[in-house]
Design an enzyme around this catalytic site. Structure first.
Site, PDB file in Angstrom:
ATOM      1  N   LYS A  76      -7.306 -13.287   3.458  1.00 50.34           N
ATOM      2  CA  LYS A  76      -7.203 -12.339   2.037  1.00 50.34           C
ATOM      3  C   LYS A  76      -5.835 -12.637   1.549  1.00 50.34           C
ATOM      4  CE  LYS A  76      -5.669  -7.925   3.732  1.00 50.34           C
ATOM      5  NZ  LYS A  76      -6.122  -6.282   3.855  1.00 50.34           N
ATOM      6  N   ASP A  77      -4.883 -13.141   2.021  1.00 48.66           N
ATOM      7  CA  ASP A  77      -3.507 -13.569   1.685  1.00 48.66           C
ATOM      8  C   ASP A  77      -3.543 -14.804   0.831  1.00 48.66           C
ATOM      9  OD1 ASP A  77      -2.425 -11.230   2.351  1.00 48.66           O
ATOM     10  OD2 ASP A  77      -1.645 -12.058   4.285  1.00 48.66           O
ATOM     11  N   ARG A 123      -6.986  -2.256  -5.795  1.00 41.86           N
ATOM     12  CA  ARG A 123      -8.383  -2.223  -5.428  1.00 41.86           C
ATOM     13  C   ARG A 123      -8.596  -0.679  -4.617  1.00 41.86           C
ATOM     14  NH1 ARG A 123     -10.720  -2.341  -0.467  1.00 41.86           N
ATOM     15  NH2 ARG A 123      -8.556  -3.079   0.245  1.00 41.86           N
ATOM     16  N   ARG A 124      -7.841  -0.264  -3.773  1.00 45.35           N
ATOM     17  CA  ARG A 124      -8.187   1.074  -3.003  1.00 45.35           C
ATOM     18  C   ARG A 124      -7.587   1.965  -4.145  1.00 45.35           C
ATOM     19  NH1 ARG A 124      -5.062  -1.270   2.260  1.00 45.35           N
ATOM     20  NH2 ARG A 124      -6.567  -2.170   3.223  1.00 45.35           N
ATOM     21  N   ARG A 141       4.711   0.242   1.110  1.00 47.15           N
ATOM     22  CA  ARG A 141       4.857  -1.098   1.613  1.00 47.15           C
ATOM     23  C   ARG A 141       5.064  -1.184   2.960  1.00 47.15           C
ATOM     24  NH1 ARG A 141       5.871  -6.167  -0.244  1.00 47.15           N
ATOM     25  NH2 ARG A 141       5.954  -6.646   2.152  1.00 47.15           N
ATOM     26  N   ARG A 147       3.737   2.407   8.009  1.00 40.10           N
ATOM     27  CA  ARG A 147       2.913   3.097   7.157  1.00 40.10           C
ATOM     28  C   ARG A 147       2.379   4.415   7.872  1.00 40.10           C
ATOM     29  NH1 ARG A 147      -0.415  -1.333   3.305  1.00 40.10           N
ATOM     30  NH2 ARG A 147       1.397  -2.814   3.201  1.00 40.10           N
ATOM     31  N   CYS A 233      -4.181 -10.522  -6.106  1.00 42.92           N
ATOM     32  CA  CYS A 233      -4.160  -9.303  -5.488  1.00 42.92           C
ATOM     33  C   CYS A 233      -3.686  -8.145  -6.451  1.00 42.92           C
ATOM     34  CB  CYS A 233      -2.984  -9.608  -4.300  1.00 42.92           C
ATOM     35  SG  CYS A 233      -1.494 -10.262  -4.868  1.00 42.92           S
TER      36      CYS A 233
END
Length: 326
Positions: A76-77, A123-124, A141, A147, A233
């Site tokens: 996805k990166d 998106r989230r 981040r 996190r 992104c």
């Protein structure tokens, strides 16, 4: 000796180590991991502001300079435009869902208005806000450990990718696996990209042994949708494809879902489609992926017609004004 380029994060090393072990198991080749620092490492700037490719470019540079033979990326990166001189194999995909890690073992339904949920993903954020539960989305981040370390401190919970948290062995701390109906994942989430130079026949042959044609087709559909939307992104775009055995032995069924939303949650456009893809075994993997990509582009066109184009062209504050006017 096969040299595998990897970022130096705990997750990247775990992922690259998995690929190294699999290469040795399949081929008997010895493997060396080569750590490479990327633009996205060592900064607290949100990924959405850094842009596409910040975790990828230095690895690709090392490939082109022949300092490494293979690069391992979180798929996805990757930018949606693939360089012609580089080829990618897609190993079997891990769980593509998002998960919640919350204090006191809580789920989303347990969290009330004002609950602080850490995520820097547009998106989230869009999908959380669309629930209308009054959550406060806190930009965050850092690596997975960092996190999770904030949960119970200044955050009630964080949302992470299931694949990543499992790959570093912290799945016991997941308090809820988020149903894609609630939180549709990012295109290619849970998939790895094993990239090498097309001209390097030895590395290309080795990496091709890792390829899973069903995972390749699913990712092709999701990323084609993303590419047609001309989004990266920084845009709240989600997609998930499922590939399963079809009605006949030479076909598989593709079920693709896509969504585009306003970051404030005021609107989410969701569409889905199904298609039969030809399955002639590993030799036909490229054709299956090409057909899947066509399905992804077609669903993107449907999303654009449904209003996604307006959402993608506007910044979050303008999206709110648009929704109030229409």
């Amino acid at each position: 000796m096969i040299r595998i380029g990897t970022r130096g994060s705990k997750l990247a090393l775990a992922q690259s180590g998995m690929i190294a072990d699999e290469i040795t198991r399949l081929t008997g080749e010895q493997v060396e991991l080569v750590e490479i620092k990327t633009t996205g490492d060592g900064t607290t700037v949100p990924v959405a502001q850094l842009g596409v490719g910040v975790f990828v470019n230095q690895l690709r540079d090392a490939l082109e300079r022949e300092e490494i033979d293979i690069a391992v990326h979180s798929y996805k990166d990757l930018p949606t435009a693939q360089p012609e001189h580089l080829v990618i194999a897609v190993p079997p995909r891990a769980d593509p869902r998002d998960v919640l890690v919350a204090s006191d073992g809580r789920t989303l339904s347990d969290l009330g208005p004002g609950a602080r949920i850490g995520t820097g993903s547009p998106r989230r954020i869009a999908q959380l806000n669309a629930l209308g539960r009054g959550f406060e989305c806190v930009p965050i981040r850092g690596n997975i450990d960092t996190r999770i370390g904030r949960v119970g401190d200044d955050l009630d919970g964080v949302i992470l990718a299931a694949a990543g948290i499992k790959r570093i062995g912290r799945q016991a701390e997941i308090t809820e696996y988020l149903d894609p109906l609630v939180m549709l994942p990012a295109p290619a989430q849970g998939a790895l990209a094993v990239e090498c130079r097309k001209a390097d026949m030895t590395s290309a042959r080795i990496s091709s042994k890792l390829n899973d044609r069903y995972a390749q087709a699913a990712v092709a559909a999701e990323r084609a949708l993303l590419q047609r939307l001309e989004a990266g992104c920084s845009a709240p775009v989600a997609a998930l494809a499922d590939v399963a055995e079809g009605a006949s032995p030479d076909e598989v069924d593709l079920y693709l879902r896509g969504a585009v939303g306003a970051e404030d949650g005021s609107v989410i456009e969701r569409l889905s489609t199904t298609a039969a893809l030809p399955d002639t075994g590993d030799a036909g993997a490229a054709e299956m992926a090409a057909r899947a990509a066509a399905v992804g582009r077609a669903l993107a066109e449907d999303l654009l017609e449904a209003g996604a184009e307006q959402l993608l062209k506007l910044d979050p504050s303008s999206r709110r004004l648009l929704m109030e006017r229409t």
